[in-house]
Design an enzyme around this catalytic site. Structure first.
Site, PDB file in Angstrom:
ATOM      1  N   GLU A 160      46.156  60.479  57.565  1.00 46.76           N
ATOM      2  CA  GLU A 160      45.021  59.772  59.186  1.00 46.76           C
ATOM      3  C   GLU A 160      46.252  60.668  60.257  1.00 46.76           C
ATOM      4  O   GLU A 160      45.485  60.889  61.470  1.00 46.76           O
ATOM      5  CB  GLU A 160      45.839  58.113  59.280  1.00 46.76           C
ATOM      6  CG  GLU A 160      45.393  58.233  60.523  1.00 46.76           C
ATOM      7  CD  GLU A 160      45.088  56.070  60.550  1.00 46.76           C
ATOM      8  OE1 GLU A 160      44.998  56.014  61.236  1.00 46.76           O
ATOM      9  OE2 GLU A 160      45.526  55.863  59.685  1.00 46.76           O
ATOM     10  N   ASP A 161      47.609  60.381  59.715  1.00 43.50           N
ATOM     11  CA  ASP A 161      48.598  60.651  60.859  1.00 43.50           C
ATOM     12  C   ASP A 161      49.469  62.093  61.223  1.00 43.50           C
ATOM     13  O   ASP A 161      50.662  61.707  62.000  1.00 43.50           O
ATOM     14  CB  ASP A 161      50.049  59.616  61.289  1.00 43.50           C
ATOM     15  CG  ASP A 161      48.946  58.484  61.403  1.00 43.50           C
ATOM     16  OD1 ASP A 161      48.174  57.921  61.646  1.00 43.50           O
ATOM     17  OD2 ASP A 161      49.370  56.869  60.515  1.00 43.50           O
TER      18      ASP A 161
END
Length: 729
Positions: free
Chosen positions: A98-99
């Site tokens: 996600e990051d």
């Protein structure tokens, strides 16, 4: 980036690469917690840390620490529960997809498909756009449950992630702390309890309580620590007496004293409206023995030391809780009458009670090593997945799950002797839907321990339930008022929507047919290409959607008929004013058409009355009596009239109202009510319209089958001596 605690500093300097021999203390702590793994597996953990640290370089938590310390701490929480190496690796990398720039394919290459699947399952949906934060949280939760259905280890990582975030909640702003704490108490702590993970549940509840109500938590915690000396000495005496008696009976055991948590005491004080002094069972004991037989022997021993409190014994060994929890619970009269709670269980039961599905972890569902807690958890998750497919929205689904996470349950038996667990206050109808959706949809009544009862009857543990069904039965909107379980609520709503749609399509078809007949044609004679063009132009996926829209009053059937008959591209067709009015043939209704036909409150028509329909946008056809005072106003819009009549087979009860004038004396109301009941009509509402010393005028709302039924009710009321007059409103 995590919505909880991460700040990706865009201008933060990139972290320097970690030297090969430089391993931070937090990584060494993880490896010590995972000492049960072999050398190769621990090497995999260190490799995962290095990849994760590189991926998260430059990202920090709100506390200022490097972000990688958080996922490593999550992995350590899971290592303390004895989870397998794949779960620990996925925990270390759970935010990378996600990051960071790290991709799923790279995870597959480095650690295999299973780890990539676990990381993908935990990944949150912060990057998607939702109407509000609540919907985002609900949709994220929905996705998490879908991932859980494939592998329960997803929820273990998610719970550990939430636990570490709660441990480090101090860096958050006050409003964020409140929001995260409330979500933890409402969703994550109950999930941990539902999965039998009492250690996780207890810490999540305690941290959530401390964050939401710091002063209340501090006061209760201090009161627990500073219990009077007499109370502490009393407990030491009880412990010594129990240990001595168990030893005399040669029962190999482990006796553990336990203290209730501040959250547990606080909830008991609130639900039972007690002060701290009145919550006597703050302390208790746990007796852990070798086998099930010893559990019941130990129960006899403790009952011989102190008398048991009547009605407070629970046998969760014979009938385990839905999360796999097993134990004997009893409450004893201690010295000076103080109640003492005692739990008795085996070592294996104690392990499952503390760790739930994490105990004796197995990799695949259905294998020989798949323990009872995991089987129950997987069954629960499978039911949730089935429920979410039917839920109208993520928020509706989340509310249903909250209901299913009620900590109190009832245990009931099917006719074959199988045990079903249901939330507290569940009804016979909840039981029917728990057995099978089709049984719930066609249920008409139930037998509880052989006695016939209505579907709204609440159930108690130990009852035997048999559901009575009928092929012609269908769900009723009133069912939503008393069902408790999310599965029942979702199934009822879905079925009602389906029935309403079917009724709308049927009524819409008749209305369009009438409009086309007025133009000397029919729906069958409209060229398919012209019909398809109309549907496409107005964005209807199917003809059924158009027909339902007509029935609901969103499109006038005459206008649709003109558009379908009009010649396209061959000169002007018929103008609207040339269309003849509706044909004299009336649409026949049974009164059971759901969502399309409604009955006006101003005149309350019943079968046998002369009626007319008024086409109202969004409401469908509203039925009025011909003599209704409002009809004159509706006659100004003749295009919205719908000729309707009663079908030969009309079913159900219809609302009607009577104005009854009576002598104002004691017992008059009861006599009128008895006369109405004698006519086999239900009373749903009574109100006084006028009242003085001699005469009272009442309005009775009643349910009748038709016009002749009303006449019968009125005849019986007139025979009552206190009745001075009766008329239909």
């Amino acid at each position: 980036m995590s919505s909880f605690d991460r700040v990706a500093s865009s201008n933060a300097p990139a972290a320097a690469p970690v030297a090969a021999d430089e391993v931070p203390e937090y990584v060494l702590e993880l490896e010590r917690a995972a000492s049960y793994l072999d050398d190769d597996q621990r090497a995999q953990l260190r490799k995962a840390w290095r990849i994760g640290a590189l991926a998260h370089a430059g990202q920090t938590r709100k506390s200022g620490e490097p972000y990688i310390t958080h996922p490593v701490a999550v992995a350590k929480v899971l290592a303390e529960q004895g989870l397998d190496v794949e779960t620990l690796i996925a925990a270390i990398l759970h935010d990378t997809l996600e990051d960071t720039e790290l991709g799923r394919d790279e995870l597959v290459v480095e650690f295999g498909e299973t780890v990539a699947e676990l990381v993908d399952g935990v990944t949150k949906l912060d990057k998607l756009q939702f109407r509000d934060r609540q919907e985002a949280a609900a949709e994220s939760f929905r996705k998490m449950l879908l991932a859980m259905s494939r592998d329960l280890r997803v929820i273990l990582i998610k719970l550990a992630d939430r636990l570490h975030n709660m441990r480090t909640l101090g860096a958050q702003k006050p409003e964020s702390r409140m929001r995260i704490a409330r979500e933890t108490l409402e969703i994550y702590a109950p999930i941990a309890q539902r999965l039998g993970m009492n250690l996780f549940k207890a810490e999540l509840q305690d941290l959530g309580f401390r964050a939401m109500h710091p002063w209340r938590h501090a006061v209760i915690e201090k009161r627990i620590r500073t219990q009077p000396v007499m109370r502490r000495e009393l407990l030491a005496q009880i412990e010594a007496n129990l240990a001595q008696k168990l030893a005399k009976e040669k029962l190999i055991h482990r006796l553990v004293s336990r203290v209730k948590s501040p959250w547990s005491i606080y909830t008991k004080m609130r639900t039972e409206h007690k002060s701290f002094k009145q919550v006597m069972d703050v302390f208790g004991f746990r007796v852990v023995v070798r086998n099930v037989g010893d559990c019941y022997r130990a129960l006899g021993v403790v009952h011989s030391v102190y008398k048991p409190l009547d009605s407070r014994f629970r046998d969760f060994i014979a009938i385990p809780k839905a999360n796999g929890y097993q134990s004997l619970h009893t409450v004893l009269f201690g010295p000076y009458g103080s109640p003492v709670e005692v739990q008795i269980r085996t070592e294996e039961m104690d392990l499952v009670a503390e760790r739930g599905i994490a105990a004796h972890w197995s990799y695949k569902f259905g294998g020989d090593g798949f323990n009872g807690a995991q089987s129950r958890a997987h069954h629960w998750v499978t039911n949730l997945v089935e429920s979410q497919r039917s839920a109208g929205s993520s928020l509706e689904f989340l509310e249903n799950v909250k209901v299913d996470l009620f900590p109190d349950e009832v245990y009931v038996f099917t006719p074959k002797g199988d045990i079903l667990s249901l939330p507290r206050n569940s009804t016979a109808l909840d039981f029917a839907y728990a057995v099978h959706t089709d049984i719930g949809n066609t249920a008409v009544a139930a037998r509880v321990d052989g006695k016939l009862v209505p579907l709204r009857t609440r159930l108690a543990s130990g009852q035997r339930i048999d559901v009575i069904t009928a092929k012609s039965a269908t769900p009723k909107p009133q069912w939503l008022e008393f069902v408790v379980t999310g599965k029942a609520r979702t199934a009822i709503r879905q079925q009602l929507k389906q029935l309403e749609h079917e009724d709308a399509v049927q009524i819409g078809h008749r209305m369009l047919d009438r409009a086309l007949e007025a133009m000397d044609t029919s729906l069958e004679r409209v060229p398919a290409a012209r019909l398809d063009a109309f549907l496409s132009e107005h964005r209807y996926p199917r003809l059924e959607a158009l027909l339902a829209d007509i029935a609901l009053g969103n499109r006038m059937p005459q206008h649709v008929a003109v558009a379908l008959v009009r010649e396209r591209g061959n000169g002007p067709g018929r103008r609207d004013e040339e269309v003849r009015g509706p044909s004299a043939e009336a649409i026949q209704i049974t009164g059971t058409e759901k969502g399309v036909i409604s009955f006006a409150n101003c005149c309350l028509p019943v079968p046998g009355d002369e009626i007319m329909g008024y086409h109202t946008a969004g409401k469908g056809i509203v039925v009025h009596r011909h003599d209704c005072p409002n009809v004159a106003e509706y006659r100004k819009s003749p295009e919205r009239w719908v000729p309707i009549g009663w079908d030969r087979e009309v079913r159900g009860d219809f609302h009607a109202a009577l104005k009854i004038e009576v002598d104002n004396r004691p017992g008059a109301l009861a006599q009128i009510a008895a006369a109405i009941a004698e006519a086999k009509a239900n009373i749903d509402r009574v109100e006084y319209l006028e009242r003085d010393a001699n005469v009272a005028v009442l309005r009775f709302g009643i349910e009748v089958t038709d016009r002749s039924h009303i006449a019968d009710v009125m005849r019986k009321v007139r025979k009552v001596t206190v009745a001075l007059g009766v008329q239909r409103i």
